[in-house]
Design an enzyme around this catalytic site. Structure first.
Site, PDB file in Angstrom:
ATOM      1  N   SER A 115       0.857  -1.181   0.000  1.00  0.00           N
ATOM      2  CA  SER A 115       0.000   0.000   0.000  1.00  0.00           C
ATOM      3  C   SER A 115       0.894   1.233   0.000  1.00  0.00           C
ATOM      4  O   SER A 115       1.831   1.322  -0.792  1.00  0.00           O
ATOM      5  CB  SER A 115      -0.936  -0.041   1.218  1.00  0.00           C
ATOM      6  OG  SER A 115      -1.770   1.092   1.272  1.00  0.00           O
ATOM      7  N   TYR A 150      -5.431   8.562  -5.912  1.00  0.00           N
ATOM      8  CA  TYR A 150      -4.465   7.548  -5.487  1.00  0.00           C
ATOM      9  C   TYR A 150      -4.804   6.941  -4.121  1.00  0.00           C
ATOM     10  O   TYR A 150      -4.841   5.714  -3.973  1.00  0.00           O
ATOM     11  CB  TYR A 150      -3.077   8.188  -5.458  1.00  0.00           C
ATOM     12  CG  TYR A 150      -1.960   7.293  -4.997  1.00  0.00           C
ATOM     13  CD1 TYR A 150      -1.508   6.232  -5.790  1.00  0.00           C
ATOM     14  CD2 TYR A 150      -1.313   7.525  -3.774  1.00  0.00           C
ATOM     15  CE1 TYR A 150      -0.454   5.428  -5.379  1.00  0.00           C
ATOM     16  CE2 TYR A 150      -0.263   6.717  -3.360  1.00  0.00           C
ATOM     17  CZ  TYR A 150       0.166   5.681  -4.160  1.00  0.00           C
ATOM     18  OH  TYR A 150       1.204   4.880  -3.746  1.00  0.00           O
ATOM     19  N   LYS A 153      -5.244   2.747  -2.385  1.00  0.00           N
ATOM     20  CA  LYS A 153      -4.342   2.175  -1.385  1.00  0.00           C
ATOM     21  C   LYS A 153      -5.074   1.873  -0.078  1.00  0.00           C
ATOM     22  O   LYS A 153      -4.734   0.929   0.630  1.00  0.00           O
ATOM     23  CB  LYS A 153      -3.160   3.121  -1.145  1.00  0.00           C
ATOM     24  CG  LYS A 153      -2.243   3.266  -2.363  1.00  0.00           C
ATOM     25  CD  LYS A 153      -1.633   1.928  -2.766  1.00  0.00           C
ATOM     26  CE  LYS A 153      -0.572   2.061  -3.833  1.00  0.00           C
ATOM     27  NZ  LYS A 153       0.078   0.779  -4.164  1.00  0.00           N
TER      28      LYS A 153
END
Length: 296
Positions: free
Chosen positions: A136, A150, A154
């Site tokens: 991650s 983004y 993650k």
């Protein structure tokens, strides 16, 4: 190792190879894969070790991913540890990011980890052993300016890892989620070219780590079966602050979280305050600049 042709993925492959592992590198660029294969082979500890390269996009076609991993296992044997390191990044203000960028990042960063994991989990269950690593990011623990496309991808890996760990723990399979900080990789260099000023200034509040250092920590934590893998003091603080209902590896780890949570929350609030201050200053400077331009 997916995303194994460069950056953290390549360094993880090297670290495992140094420990005598057989390696399968998975990435899209065949030329980069072959270059990385030559580089990794320099670290062999015995003449039986093999580095296998597979060129495939792990985020597009599950059946294709399943087939190539099946072929890899036929050549090198069952997967003992899968490292999901394939990923990409894109920064920008929410309203400036094209919608297809949100879709692409979710495909690569999330589905690109789901597909390989799905392809190996049945064999791991049959063998009653295995390790799966999801790489991650600290941006998967804390949402920051510029990472609206983004960060969610993650964060999603954390949810996948927690749910999957509960399913596979009885089979002696252990999941590790790694949260590397800004790391000196080709991907980071590319991302830095388009970062908004606010994102750059926030990133500069912590140092950039070397990929080799991050890889060593991830491999060590994965081998030990640790659920969380973090780097440095900031990483440790974030792992405590965001522990929530995540699994613990030991009673000691759980006690550390209980004892440190309140103190680290106070420290974290100071960090958040400074980040908000950076964003406000940038906004005011931009407005002043725009006002001056209109006056002229």
């Amino acid at each position: 190792v997916t995303g194994g042709s460069s950056g953290i993925g390549k360094c993880i492959a090297i670290e495992c190879y140094k420990q005598g592992a057989f390696i399968t590198l998975i990435a899209r660029d065949e030329n980069k894969l072959l270059q990385t294969k030559k580089e990794i082979e320099k670290y062999s500890v015995n003449d039986k070790q093999v580095v296998l390269c597979i060129s495939v996009d792990v985020s597009k076609d599950y059946e294709q991913v399943e087939n190539v991993l099946k072929q890899a296992q036929e050549k090198l044997g069952p997967v003992d540890m899968l490292v999901n390191c394939a990923g990409t990044s894109f920064t920008g203000k929410f309203e400036d990011i094209e919608v297809n960028s949100f879709e692409r990042l979710m495909a690569v960063n999330y589905l690109g980890s789901v597909y390989p994991s799905r392809a190996v989990i049945a064999t791991m269950k049959e063998r009653r052993m295995g390790r799966i690593v999801f790489v991650s990011s600290q941006a998967g623990q804390l949402g920051l300016f510029g990472y609206t496309a983004y960060s969610p991808t993650k964060f999603a890996l954390r949810g996948l890892a927690e749910a999957l760990q509960m399913e596979v723990k009885p089979y002696n399979i252990y999941i590790t989620v790694a949260y590397p900080p800004d790391t000196d990789t080709p991907g980071f260099a590319e991302e830095s070219k388009t970062k908004p000023l606010e994102t750059k200034l926030i990133s500069e509040t912590s140092s950039v780590c070397q990929a080799e250092q991050v890889a060593r920590v991830i491999v060590k934590d994965a081998v030990q079966g640790n659920f969380n893998s973090s780097v440095g003091s900031d990483g440790y603080m974030l792992s405590i602050l965001t522990s929530g209902m995540s699994p613990v590896t030991s009673i000691t780890e759980g006690l550390q979280q209980v004892v440190c949570m309140g103190i680290f929350r106070i420290v974290g609030l100071f960090y958040l305050g400074s980040f908000d201050s950076i964003v406000r200053r940038c906004m005011m400077q931009r407005e002043k600049s725009e006002s001056a331009d209109k006056t002229e």
